[in-house]
Design an enzyme around this catalytic site. Sequence first.
Site, PDB file in Angstrom:
ATOM      1  N   ILE A 199     -13.620   0.863  -2.926  1.00 45.39           N
ATOM      2  CA  ILE A 199     -15.051   1.255  -2.893  1.00 45.39           C
ATOM      3  C   ILE A 199     -15.272   2.230  -1.728  1.00 45.39           C
ATOM      4  O   ILE A 199     -14.969   1.895  -0.587  1.00 45.39           O
ATOM      5  CB  ILE A 199     -15.972   0.032  -2.693  1.00 45.39           C
ATOM      6  CG1 ILE A 199     -15.608  -1.094  -3.657  1.00 45.39           C
ATOM      7  CG2 ILE A 199     -17.425   0.429  -2.842  1.00 45.39           C
ATOM      8  CD1 ILE A 199     -16.405  -2.379  -3.426  1.00 45.39           C
ATOM      9  N   VAL A 245       0.833  -1.212   0.000  1.00 42.14           N
ATOM     10  CA  VAL A 245       0.000   0.000   0.000  1.00 42.14           C
ATOM     11  C   VAL A 245       0.869   1.264   0.000  1.00 42.14           C
ATOM     12  O   VAL A 245       0.626   2.201  -0.766  1.00 42.14           O
ATOM     13  CB  VAL A 245      -0.967   0.013   1.214  1.00 42.14           C
ATOM     14  CG1 VAL A 245      -1.887   1.227   1.147  1.00 42.14           C
ATOM     15  CG2 VAL A 245      -1.773  -1.269   1.267  1.00 42.14           C
ATOM     16  N   LYS A 272     -13.267  -5.926   9.199  1.00 43.82           N
ATOM     17  CA  LYS A 272     -13.868  -4.888   8.347  1.00 43.82           C
ATOM     18  C   LYS A 272     -15.356  -4.732   8.667  1.00 43.82           C
ATOM     19  O   LYS A 272     -15.896  -3.631   8.646  1.00 43.82           O
ATOM     20  CB  LYS A 272     -13.690  -5.259   6.875  1.00 43.82           C
ATOM     21  CG  LYS A 272     -12.251  -5.198   6.401  1.00 43.82           C
ATOM     22  CD  LYS A 272     -12.122  -5.866   5.041  1.00 43.82           C
ATOM     23  CE  LYS A 272     -10.713  -5.776   4.497  1.00 43.82           C
ATOM     24  NZ  LYS A 272     -10.506  -6.649   3.340  1.00 43.82           N
TER      25      LYS A 272
HETATM   26  N1  HSE Z   1      -6.193  -9.152   2.570  1.00 42.19           N
HETATM   27  C1  HSE Z   1      -7.188  -8.194   2.254  1.00 42.19           C
HETATM   28  C2  HSE Z   1      -8.186  -8.789   1.299  1.00 42.19           C
HETATM   29  C3  HSE Z   1      -6.555  -6.973   1.676  1.00 42.19           C
HETATM   30  O1  HSE Z   1      -7.862  -9.816   0.704  1.00 42.19           O
HETATM   31  O2  HSE Z   1      -9.278  -8.258   1.139  1.00 42.19           O
HETATM   32  C4  HSE Z   1      -7.493  -5.806   1.532  1.00 42.19           C
HETATM   33  O3  HSE Z   1      -7.993  -5.379   2.764  1.00 42.19           O
END
Ligand code: HSE
Length: 418
Positions: free
Chosen positions: A130, A17, A199
């Site tokens: 997104i 990143v 997430k």
């Molecule tokens: N390892 C995470 C995924 C990276 O595969 O979605 C992105 O957050």
Amino acid sequence: MEAHKSLTIGIFGFGVVGEGLYKVLNQTPSLKARIKKVCIKHPGKKRNAPAELFTTNKEELLFDEEINVIVEVIDDPDAAFQIVSTALRNGKAVVSASKKMIADHLTEILQLQQETGLSFLYEAAACASIPVIRNLEEYYDNDLLHSIKGIINGSTNFILSKMFEDRLDFNQALMLAQQLGFAESNPALDVEGCDAVNKWSILLNHAYGIVEHPDNILFSGIQNIQLSDAMVAREKQVDIKLVAQAKKLKNGKVAAFVLPQFIKHDDPLAFVKYQYNGVVIESGFADKQFFYGKGAGSFPTASAVLSDLSALRYDYKYEYKKLYHHKPNELTNDFYIKVYVSFEEWAYIPKEKFEWIEEWHAEAQRKYLVGVLHVSELMQNNWWKDNKTSLILASDPIIEDFDVIKLKKRSLELAGII
Ligand code: HSE
């Protein structure tokens, strides 16, 4: 920060990143953002940027008065939390992509933002390219958001697509996800659903004002999915996806989980393949909306960091509207779900825990059933993850009406089926 202030940036991390962001920023001079220093852990590694940019001393960034923004994109959640909290306390705005750190420290992070009044933005932490966090934050008033479901881990979606569409085996598919920079450095975090639930915990806050540690959210990954499950899915004309789901129930509480799920071919999520992510939002009046884009990888993630940096120029902050300006919602585990379970031995399955079993196939070496369970059974016990047992939710899995359960059981009893 005053409006349209120029940004002097200190970056922590120059991995997938960080390097992506460096390249992307070099291509967007209009942003008026200058990278002053990049703090890295391993100075010996060859990097595609001038050597004078790098340091291993974090104080050089955190205590530099000229640096007004810290971008934190490192891999160690504990170190990330230290960096982020010191930066905010030192009066710097922060952009982060560390989903595990944010999910683990949500309460402290909320408090830090209140205390300092500074911006802490993390669009890249969920669904990469997104803009789902900012959308949930700015639209969809609490009462109007009926449900949200999504594919929010690119690696597992990539592996499932590679296995079931391109016939790669699991390990080949995982290795490819690692080579392409989608997977976490410990890929078990992807495969076992931890990354997705981290997430989901972040998104539940912006969607419903729920502040819940990932440990308290029901989740699993794709670790137990078998080829025979894919064959059953094909017969049933569905795909298997790792899906995060939240639904507001009639009692006003929210059911939420991350589990593999059968997805019908006409569901927008069936369209989401490989490293792509997708989120379907259902809300009053607007009906269904579908967000789709790359959920992992260097540039897609850097693009989200870039849009946070751009937002900092006009001093954008998350207001956490659902949490502070509405009555926040509560999570509930008082509902039933319909599941498909495949297994090696009947002895591994506590049949008495099912309200009813409506399909069972005991002939093949790998057996399976379809039945209905109270969700607390899955929260409290692990039989559904042990002994290579594989659990996949039915397409429309949530049953919240207890009368439906009673009526169905009664009719099965009368018919002598249970
Ligand atoms: N390892 C995470 C995924 C990276 O595969 O979605 C992105 O957050």
